[in-house]
Design an enzyme around this catalytic site. Structure first.
Site, PDB file in Angstrom:
ATOM      1  N   HIS A  84       0.841  -1.213   0.000  1.00  0.00           N
ATOM      2  CA  HIS A  84       0.000   0.000   0.000  1.00  0.00           C
ATOM      3  C   HIS A  84       0.873   1.261   0.000  1.00  0.00           C
ATOM      4  CE1 HIS A  84      -3.269  -2.739   1.289  1.00  0.00           C
ATOM      5  NE2 HIS A  84      -2.336  -3.235   2.086  1.00  0.00           N
ATOM      6  N   SER A 140      14.378  21.814 -16.424  1.00  0.00           N
ATOM      7  CA  SER A 140      13.175  22.612 -16.646  1.00  0.00           C
ATOM      8  C   SER A 140      13.594  23.941 -17.269  1.00  0.00           C
ATOM      9  CB  SER A 140      12.481  22.855 -15.305  1.00  0.00           C
ATOM     10  OG  SER A 140      11.699  24.032 -15.366  1.00  0.00           O
ATOM     11  N   GLU A 151       9.409   8.572 -17.036  1.00  0.00           N
ATOM     12  CA  GLU A 151       8.024   9.027 -17.256  1.00  0.00           C
ATOM     13  C   GLU A 151       7.548   8.686 -18.666  1.00  0.00           C
ATOM     14  OE1 GLU A 151       8.018  12.784 -14.124  1.00  0.00           O
ATOM     15  OE2 GLU A 151       8.279  13.174 -16.250  1.00  0.00           O
TER      16      GLU A 151
END
Ligand code: ARG
Length: 466
Positions: free
Chosen positions: A156, A277, A290
């Site tokens: 979890h 970025s 990603e």
């Protein structure tokens, strides 16, 4: 517009219809497979006395020259041809004249495209397997170096029990090992040759299908000509295997993204595999992981498309089946690219072992072991569970770990606690005591790693053994 079938038509094809119908834009990918199939076919035709040896040699010479010219760029594959089969045949006739017109004897584009797609997919299955094997080597080498690197195991996404990095990565080793097994199974089932199925009902020429099958590296010919031209199961199986591979890569990527975050800092992705970025100078983003996660949906898409394309098709060939190519090719490229890049990212990943171990220490990951300790002192497990639950509550209050409590403090919860508790619940003991097959304990893990080394040594070509 160079078409092979103009005879029964009295009007030219509408330009839009021609473009809509054409597949040359994408089936040129299997130009080499198409030529290889033609070579095999023409040799067999001559051996069976269906065409002369002279014609065979002229045709083979023509095919060689077409292949050489395409390879060196002198001959361009253009959309003036409907598909790659027409391109090869039209150019052959153009180069060698009448002999070239005999190439298509006893053959249909339906069995030709079935063959080309199968040959192309077979090559993709092998290449995917090679990439997976390399990835497994990368995983194994990290495992070998990290048998003692303790980290928290999660359920979890909550810290659960301590494991090791070797054990955690070992789980992925198993997933990719099974993925290779799936590829070997697919290879085994698909490696039969549809050439000679004709349009659907075989042919009246005495073709030797065994000969063409063997010369193209197949186990033998397909057994039913209608199935031969209309089967795309192997492609669906492959897309399904690729989807599962992507699902595994995506889970692994998700973990790397989490571990690379400022909150976890378990790993640092190499600069070469990160991006920045445009506005936030501090950023180093896990874009490769990603993208692997993101591209997974694209491969699933190809699988669903093929299942849907095939589900309503009556036997045998239908033009819908031309739709087996574009998304499938994209899925094959995508999955191979993802395995390759992921492998590179993993090989250069830096593991912050201290942070991992500290994290394992500070999430009550030894709580089960404290309960097991009390069981060893004669307390029933359910009672021990309750006692440790209360200890955890106390520790949360005091902002400390269970092993930070003094023996006196522990005794307040149960008189059964003795001096030996600290050793029994140390993170190292917690890991090393887990010795069941498949568990993270050192001895069990060493055994497992030995088996992984043997597997990689042995399974040099799983597919050849299939
Ligand atoms: N371009 C076709 C395909 O990809 C080749 C087979 C064409 N056969 C036919 N009967 N139109 O499926």
């Amino acid at each position: 517009m160079a078409q092979l079938w103009g005879g029964r038509f009295t009007k030219d094809t509408d330009k839009l219809v021609y473009a809509f119908n054409a597949s040359i834009g994408f089936d040129q990918r299997f130009f080499h497979e198409d030529v290889a199939g033609s070579r095999a076919h023409v040799k067999m035709l001559a051996k069976q006395g269906i065409i002369s040896k002279e014609d065979r040699d002229v045709i083979l010479g023509g095919l060689d020259s077409i292949e050489a010219d395409v390879d060196n760029g002198r001959l361009k594959i253009t959309d003036e041809y409907e598909d790659i089969h027409s391109f090869v045949e039209a150019n052959l006739i153009n180069r060698v004249g009448d002999a070239g017109k005999k190439l298509h004897t006893g053959r249909s584009r339906n069995d030709q495209v079935a063959l080309d797609m199968r040959l192309y997919t077979r090559k993709q299955v092998r290449e995917t397997d090679d990439l997976l094997k390399h990835l497994l080597g990368t995983i194994l080498s990290i495992m070998q170096k990290n048998i003692d690197t303790v980290m928290p195991g999660f359920t979890h996404l909550q810290k659960a029990q301590p494991v090791t990095l070797a054990h955690h990565l070992g789980a992925y080793f198993e997933m990719f090992r099974r993925d290779r097994g799936r590829l070997a199974d697919i290879y085994d089932r698909m490696n039969y040759c549809p050439l000679g199925s004709g349009a659907l009902a075989g042919t009246t020429y005495p073709l030797d299908r065994q000969m063409t099958a063997e010369s193209l590296g197949f186990y033998g010919p397909t057994r039913n000509s209608m199935d031969g031209v209309s089967d795309r199961d192997y492609l669906i199986e492959f897309l399904s295997a690729l989807s599962i591979i992507m699902m595994h890569l995506s889970r692994f990527s998700e973990e790397i993204i989490l571990w690379n975050s400022n909150e976890y800092r378990f790993v640092e992705i190499d600069d070469g595999f990160s991006t920045g970025s445009s506005i936030m100078p501090q950023k180093k983003n896990p874009d490769i992981a990603e993208l692997v996660r993101g591209k997974t949906g694209r491969v699933y898409g190809a699988l669903i498309q093929m299942l849907t394309t095939m589900k309503g098709l009556p036997l045998a060939y239908n033009k819908d089946m031309q739709e087996d190519k574009e998304l499938s090719f994209d899925a094959m490229d995508t999955a191979k690219g993802c395995i390759h890049l992921f492998d590179g990212m993993l090989a250069t990943l830096k593991f912050n072992k201290e942070i991992m171990e500290r994290s394992a220490r500070h999430g009550f990951t030894n709580a089960t072991d404290v309960a097991d300790y009390l069981v060893g002192k004669g307390i029933p497990f359910r009672d021990a569970h309750g006692i440790v639950g209360r200890i955890v509550l106390d520790c949360i209050d005091k902002k400390c770990a269970i092993d930070d409590l003094s023996l006196d403090e522990l005794k307040k919860f149960s008189p059964k606690f003795e001096d030996d508790v600290y050793d029994a619940i140390s993170i190292k003991t917690c890991v090393d005591k887990r010795l069941t097959t498949g568990a993270p304990g050192r001895a069990a893990m060493e055994e497992e790693i030995k088996a992984c080394i043997d597997y990689l040594k042995d399974a040099d070509s799983l597919i050849d053994k299939a």
